[in-house]
Motif scaffolding. Structure first.
Motif, PDB file in Angstrom:
ATOM      1  N   ILE A   1       0.858  -1.188   0.000  1.00  0.00           N
ATOM      2  CA  ILE A   1       0.000   0.000   0.000  1.00  0.00           C
ATOM      3  C   ILE A   1       0.891   1.233   0.000  1.00  0.00           C
ATOM      4  O   ILE A   1       1.793   1.353   0.836  1.00  0.00           O
ATOM      5  N   GLY A   2       0.639   2.154  -0.931  1.00  0.00           N
ATOM      6  CA  GLY A   2       1.445   3.361  -1.036  1.00  0.00           C
ATOM      7  C   GLY A   2       1.214   4.340   0.098  1.00  0.00           C
ATOM      8  O   GLY A   2       0.347   4.147   0.965  1.00  0.00           O
TER       9      GLY A   2
ATOM     10  N   VAL B   1      -1.892  -1.519  -4.056  1.00  0.00           N
ATOM     11  CA  VAL B   1      -2.236  -0.213  -4.614  1.00  0.00           C
ATOM     12  C   VAL B   1      -1.053   0.702  -4.348  1.00  0.00           C
ATOM     13  O   VAL B   1      -0.766   1.058  -3.205  1.00  0.00           O
ATOM     14  N   ASN B   2      -0.339   1.081  -5.406  1.00  0.00           N
ATOM     15  CA  ASN B   2       0.886   1.865  -5.251  1.00  0.00           C
ATOM     16  C   ASN B   2       0.659   3.363  -5.388  1.00  0.00           C
ATOM     17  O   ASN B   2       1.594   4.144  -5.220  1.00  0.00           O
ATOM     18  N   GLU B   3      -0.568   3.773  -5.705  1.00  0.00           N
ATOM     19  CA  GLU B   3      -0.872   5.204  -5.743  1.00  0.00           C
ATOM     20  C   GLU B   3      -0.854   5.788  -4.336  1.00  0.00           C
ATOM     21  O   GLU B   3      -0.876   5.064  -3.338  1.00  0.00           O
TER      22      GLU B   3
ATOM     23  N   GLN C   1     -10.336  -1.540  -5.235  1.00  0.00           N
ATOM     24  CA  GLN C   1     -10.105  -0.436  -6.165  1.00  0.00           C
ATOM     25  C   GLN C   1      -9.914   0.868  -5.415  1.00  0.00           C
ATOM     26  O   GLN C   1     -10.159   0.968  -4.211  1.00  0.00           O
ATOM     27  N   VAL C   2      -9.472   1.865  -6.149  1.00  0.00           N
ATOM     28  CA  VAL C   2      -9.382   3.222  -5.613  1.00  0.00           C
ATOM     29  C   VAL C   2     -10.770   3.837  -5.660  1.00  0.00           C
ATOM     30  O   VAL C   2     -11.369   3.970  -6.740  1.00  0.00           O
ATOM     31  N   LEU C   3     -11.300   4.192  -4.496  1.00  0.00           N
ATOM     32  CA  LEU C   3     -12.649   4.749  -4.412  1.00  0.00           C
ATOM     33  C   LEU C   3     -12.658   6.262  -4.600  1.00  0.00           C
ATOM     34  O   LEU C   3     -13.645   6.838  -5.085  1.00  0.00           O
ATOM     35  N   LYS C   4     -11.565   6.901  -4.171  1.00  0.00           N
ATOM     36  CA  LYS C   4     -11.475   8.358  -4.324  1.00  0.00           C
ATOM     37  C   LYS C   4      -9.998   8.750  -4.314  1.00  0.00           C
ATOM     38  O   LYS C   4      -9.210   8.176  -3.560  1.00  0.00           O
TER      39      LYS C   4
END
Length: 226
Positions: free
Chosen positions: A185-186, A201-203, A216-219
């Protein structure tokens, strides 16, 4: 610290387990400073392996079992310590009451500075779990880098070996989350409540949620603070 605060701390911290823990794991010059406070209702189940303080040592910098949940049963809720491998802390840390720390042989659990678990959370490490700095874990969280039992393919090869979990800096993990092996996790992220995280999730600066393949990325472009 005021006299009232000192008296309140003495009531909450188990002096005998605190002394035993520090002198068991550290050389005298470190142990005498009591860097770990062990609170009442904490079970030191396995006292093997090694504890490494990768930071300037200060009294009470790591706290095992402080109460932080208003919904918690104070009579029966216990904190559990089971260490066979290596436990590393890089600064102040608080592992709230009812949490379970389990580190297997040849495994390493690393906590960055300013790490906090509210309570009732399980960290099961049989390979490697690493947290960056300034991470906040809510309650009823399960993180484990192993499935314990082997799953084999048609050729008899194990396909579910333990894999590291790596959590970045300033990550908030909401309540009732499950995070499984191989996840990264980023930085600066939030994991929404009641998710099952099985992929990375690397964002950064995101709210992440979902279950398994639906994670997923929710926001995006969010910030959080206590």
């Amino acid at each position: 610290m005021s006299i009232a605060s000192a008296i309140d701390l003495i009531r909450k911290v188990n002096p005998w387990k605190t002394i035993y823990f520090n002198f068991h794991y550290f050389p005298f010059a470190t142990a005498i400073r009591m860097p770990f406070f062990v609170y009442w209702r904490t079970s030191l189940f396995k006292m093997k392996g090694s504890v490494v303080i990768d930071a300037p040592v200060s009294t009470g910098m790591v706290r095992l079992g402080p109460h932080g949940l208003g919904t918690q049963d104070l009579l029966y809720s216990r904190t559990m310590w089971q260490l066979l491998g290596t436990f590393v802390v890089k600064g102040k840390a608080s592992i709230g009451r009812g949490s379970k720390i389990s580190v297997g042989r040849n495994a390493t659990l690393t906590l960055g500075k300013d790490f906090r678990i509210t309570g009732n959370t399980e960290l099961v490490c049989h390979k490697e779990i690493t947290f960056g700095n300034d991470c906040l874990l809510s309650w009823d969280i399960l993180m484990m880098d192993t499935d314990f039992h082997h799953i084999m393919n048609a050729d008899g090869e194990t396909i579910n070996e333990p894999r590291p979990i790596r959590i970045g800096n300033h990550v908030w993990i909401g309540c009732r989350n499950t995070i499984l092996k191989g996840v990264t996790i980023g930085d600066d992220n939030i994991i929404s409540a009641h998710s099952t995280i099985t992929k990375s999730v690397n964002e950064s600066n995101c709210i992440i949620g979902g279950h398994g393949k639906s994670v997923q990325v929710l926001k995006r472009d969010v910030r959080w603070k206590i």
